[in-house]
Write a protein that holds these residues in place. Structure first.
Motif, PDB file in Angstrom:
ATOM      1  N   LYS A  12       0.826  -1.205   0.000  1.00 34.55           N
ATOM      2  CA  LYS A  12       0.000   0.000   0.000  1.00 34.55           C
ATOM      3  C   LYS A  12       0.861   1.257   0.000  1.00 34.55           C
ATOM      4  CE  LYS A  12      -4.228  -1.579   2.218  1.00 34.55           C
ATOM      5  NZ  LYS A  12      -5.137  -1.385   3.350  1.00 34.55           N
ATOM      6  N   ILE A  13       1.910   1.249   0.801  1.00 36.54           N
ATOM      7  CA  ILE A  13       2.804   2.407   0.870  1.00 36.54           C
ATOM      8  C   ILE A  13       3.422   2.672  -0.499  1.00 36.54           C
ATOM      9  CG2 ILE A  13       4.986   3.233   1.837  1.00 36.54           C
ATOM     10  CD1 ILE A  13       4.197   1.711   4.428  1.00 36.54           C
ATOM     11  N   ALA A  14       3.913   1.626  -1.140  1.00 38.33           N
ATOM     12  CA  ALA A  14       4.530   1.791  -2.462  1.00 38.33           C
ATOM     13  C   ALA A  14       3.503   2.294  -3.479  1.00 38.33           C
ATOM     14  CB  ALA A  14       5.139   0.468  -2.922  1.00 38.33           C
ATOM     15  N   ASP A  15       2.303   1.744  -3.456  1.00 33.81           N
ATOM     16  CA  ASP A  15       1.267   2.168  -4.396  1.00 33.81           C
ATOM     17  C   ASP A  15       0.874   3.618  -4.173  1.00 33.81           C
ATOM     18  OD1 ASP A  15       1.189  -0.281  -5.637  1.00 33.81           O
ATOM     19  OD2 ASP A  15      -0.590  -0.989  -4.555  1.00 33.81           O
ATOM     20  N   PHE A  59      -5.098  15.655  -4.969  1.00 39.96           N
ATOM     21  CA  PHE A  59      -5.069  14.193  -4.907  1.00 39.96           C
ATOM     22  C   PHE A  59      -3.661  13.685  -4.620  1.00 39.96           C
ATOM     23  CE2 PHE A  59      -9.162  14.095  -7.360  1.00 39.96           C
ATOM     24  CZ  PHE A  59      -9.884  13.450  -6.364  1.00 39.96           C
ATOM     25  N   SER A  60      -2.662  14.368  -5.122  1.00 36.81           N
ATOM     26  CA  SER A  60      -1.283  13.984  -4.839  1.00 36.81           C
ATOM     27  C   SER A  60      -0.986  14.093  -3.342  1.00 36.81           C
ATOM     28  CB  SER A  60      -0.326  14.865  -5.635  1.00 36.81           C
ATOM     29  OG  SER A  60       1.000  14.568  -5.328  1.00 36.81           O
ATOM     30  N   VAL A  61      -1.410  15.192  -2.740  1.00 43.08           N
ATOM     31  CA  VAL A  61      -1.222  15.376  -1.293  1.00 43.08           C
ATOM     32  C   VAL A  61      -2.014  14.324  -0.522  1.00 43.08           C
ATOM     33  CG1 VAL A  61      -1.715  16.930   0.645  1.00 43.08           C
ATOM     34  CG2 VAL A  61      -0.681  17.822  -1.443  1.00 43.08           C
ATOM     35  N   PHE A  62      -3.227  14.032  -0.975  1.00 41.82           N
ATOM     36  CA  PHE A  62      -4.069  13.021  -0.329  1.00 41.82           C
ATOM     37  C   PHE A  62      -3.379  11.663  -0.315  1.00 41.82           C
ATOM     38  CE2 PHE A  62      -7.292   9.668  -0.951  1.00 41.82           C
ATOM     39  CZ  PHE A  62      -7.908   9.731   0.286  1.00 41.82           C
ATOM     40  N   PHE A  63      -2.836  11.229  -1.464  1.00 42.76           N
ATOM     41  CA  PHE A  63      -2.170   9.930  -1.517  1.00 42.76           C
ATOM     42  C   PHE A  63      -0.861   9.932  -0.733  1.00 42.76           C
ATOM     43  CE2 PHE A  63      -4.857   9.077  -5.316  1.00 42.76           C
ATOM     44  CZ  PHE A  63      -5.451   7.928  -4.826  1.00 42.76           C
ATOM     45  N   HIS A  64      -0.179  11.058  -0.691  1.00 41.53           N
ATOM     46  CA  HIS A  64       1.029  11.148   0.126  1.00 41.53           C
ATOM     47  C   HIS A  64       0.681  10.968   1.604  1.00 41.53           C
ATOM     48  CE1 HIS A  64       4.980  12.351   1.462  1.00 41.53           C
ATOM     49  NE2 HIS A  64       4.429  13.239   2.264  1.00 41.53           N
ATOM     50  N   ARG A  65      -0.389  11.597   2.037  1.00 39.52           N
ATOM     51  CA  ARG A  65      -0.803  11.443   3.440  1.00 39.52           C
ATOM     52  C   ARG A  65      -1.231  10.010   3.745  1.00 39.52           C
ATOM     53  NH1 ARG A  65      -3.256  16.671   6.192  1.00 39.52           N
ATOM     54  NH2 ARG A  65      -1.852  18.183   5.273  1.00 39.52           N
ATOM     55  N   LEU A  66      -1.911   9.365   2.793  1.00 37.92           N
ATOM     56  CA  LEU A  66      -2.274   7.960   2.993  1.00 37.92           C
ATOM     57  C   LEU A  66      -1.021   7.104   3.134  1.00 37.92           C
ATOM     58  CD1 LEU A  66      -5.248   7.288   0.542  1.00 37.92           C
ATOM     59  CD2 LEU A  66      -5.303   7.303   3.029  1.00 37.92           C
ATOM     60  N   ALA A  67      -0.011   7.374   2.322  1.00 37.79           N
ATOM     61  CA  ALA A  67       1.238   6.610   2.398  1.00 37.79           C
ATOM     62  C   ALA A  67       1.920   6.835   3.741  1.00 37.79           C
ATOM     63  CB  ALA A  67       2.173   7.006   1.260  1.00 37.79           C
ATOM     64  N   MET A  68       1.941   8.071   4.209  1.00 40.60           N
ATOM     65  CA  MET A  68       2.584   8.361   5.492  1.00 40.60           C
ATOM     66  C   MET A  68       1.806   7.724   6.645  1.00 40.60           C
ATOM     67  SD  MET A  68       5.344   9.903   4.848  1.00 40.60           S
ATOM     68  CE  MET A  68       5.424   8.902   3.361  1.00 40.60           C
ATOM     69  N   ARG A  69       0.481   7.715   6.556  1.00 43.28           N
ATOM     70  CA  ARG A  69      -0.329   7.073   7.601  1.00 43.28           C
ATOM     71  C   ARG A  69      -0.071   5.566   7.638  1.00 43.28           C
ATOM     72  NH1 ARG A  69      -6.187   8.242   6.659  1.00 43.28           N
ATOM     73  NH2 ARG A  69      -5.483  10.344   7.166  1.00 43.28           N
ATOM     74  N   ALA A  70       0.008   4.935   6.468  1.00 46.97           N
ATOM     75  CA  ALA A  70       0.280   3.500   6.417  1.00 46.97           C
ATOM     76  C   ALA A  70       1.694   3.201   6.903  1.00 46.97           C
ATOM     77  CB  ALA A  70       0.078   2.989   4.995  1.00 46.97           C
ATOM     78  N   GLN A  71       2.640   4.083   6.563  1.00 46.21           N
ATOM     79  CA  GLN A  71       4.015   3.883   7.026  1.00 46.21           C
ATOM     80  C   GLN A  71       4.116   4.030   8.544  1.00 46.21           C
ATOM     81  OE1 GLN A  71       6.729   6.422   4.932  1.00 46.21           O
ATOM     82  NE2 GLN A  71       8.432   5.022   5.248  1.00 46.21           N
ATOM     83  N   ARG A  72       3.402   4.996   9.101  1.00 48.28           N
ATOM     84  CA  ARG A  72       3.387   5.175  10.557  1.00 48.28           C
ATOM     85  C   ARG A  72       2.776   3.954  11.234  1.00 48.28           C
ATOM     86  NH1 ARG A  72      -0.256   9.109  11.367  1.00 48.28           N
ATOM     87  NH2 ARG A  72       1.043  10.510  10.152  1.00 48.28           N
ATOM     88  N   GLN A  73       1.694   3.428  10.647  1.00 49.14           N
ATOM     89  CA  GLN A  73       1.043   2.260  11.218  1.00 49.14           C
ATOM     90  C   GLN A  73       1.984   1.053  11.157  1.00 49.14           C
ATOM     91  OE1 GLN A  73      -2.496   1.121   9.159  1.00 49.14           O
ATOM     92  NE2 GLN A  73      -3.068  -0.406  10.661  1.00 49.14           N
ATOM     93  N   LEU A  74       2.698   0.901  10.064  1.00 41.03           N
ATOM     94  CA  LEU A  74       3.657  -0.192   9.930  1.00 41.03           C
ATOM     95  C   LEU A  74       4.773  -0.055  10.969  1.00 41.03           C
ATOM     96  CD1 LEU A  74       4.644  -2.668   8.291  1.00 41.03           C
ATOM     97  CD2 LEU A  74       5.870  -1.052   6.842  1.00 41.03           C
ATOM     98  N   TYR A  75       5.275   1.154  11.158  1.00 43.20           N
ATOM     99  CA  TYR A  75       6.342   1.396  12.123  1.00 43.20           C
ATOM    100  C   TYR A  75       5.860   1.105  13.543  1.00 43.20           C
ATOM    101  CZ  TYR A  75       9.871   3.849  14.846  1.00 43.20           C
ATOM    102  OH  TYR A  75      10.854   4.158  15.756  1.00 43.20           O
ATOM    103  N   GLU A  76       4.651   1.570  13.883  1.00 41.81           N
ATOM    104  CA  GLU A  76       4.121   1.351  15.228  1.00 41.81           C
ATOM    105  C   GLU A  76       3.847  -0.122  15.496  1.00 41.81           C
ATOM    106  OE1 GLU A  76       0.729   3.875  15.444  1.00 41.81           O
ATOM    107  OE2 GLU A  76       1.933   5.699  15.745  1.00 41.81           O
ATOM    108  N   ASP A  77       3.340  -0.833  14.496  1.00 44.95           N
ATOM    109  CA  ASP A  77       3.044  -2.239  14.679  1.00 44.95           C
ATOM    110  C   ASP A  77       4.322  -3.091  14.812  1.00 44.95           C
ATOM    111  OD1 ASP A  77       0.367  -1.665  14.587  1.00 44.95           O
ATOM    112  OD2 ASP A  77       0.069  -2.354  12.534  1.00 44.95           O
TER     113      ASP A  77
END
Length: 80
Positions: A12-15, A59-77
């Motif tokens: 998801k982060i890569a996409d 939309f670019s900013v939106f997808f960047h924020r989604l990537a950062m949220r998924a990356q944060r979740q991956l790091y926390e988990d």
């Protein structure tokens, strides 16, 4: 955390990063088309191009924020 969940989050982060980069590139392309008009279409409809530039940037900013949220979740988990 399961290995399957980690792979899903990494995918998801890569996409999301790829989507954001493609949309950023598209907005730059549209902006260049707005600045350097070659046909009368840009002169007649600049609002559509300006709207397209801002929409793709949003939309670019939106997808960047989604990537950062998924990356944060991956790091926390991984660190819990």
């Amino acid at each position: 955390m399961g290995e399957k969940r980690v792979k899903q989050l990494e995918a998801k982060i890569a996409d999301y990063k790829q989507y954001g980069f493609i949309l950023l590139s598209l907005s730059i392309f549209l902006f260049i088309g707005l600045v350097i008009p070659t046909e009368n279409t840009v002169v007649m409809m600049p609002g559509i191009f300006i709207g397209g530039v801002f929409m793709t940037l949003a939309f670019s900013v939106f997808f960047h924020r989604l990537a950062m949220r998924a990356q944060r979740q991956l790091y926390e988990d991984n660190h819990n």
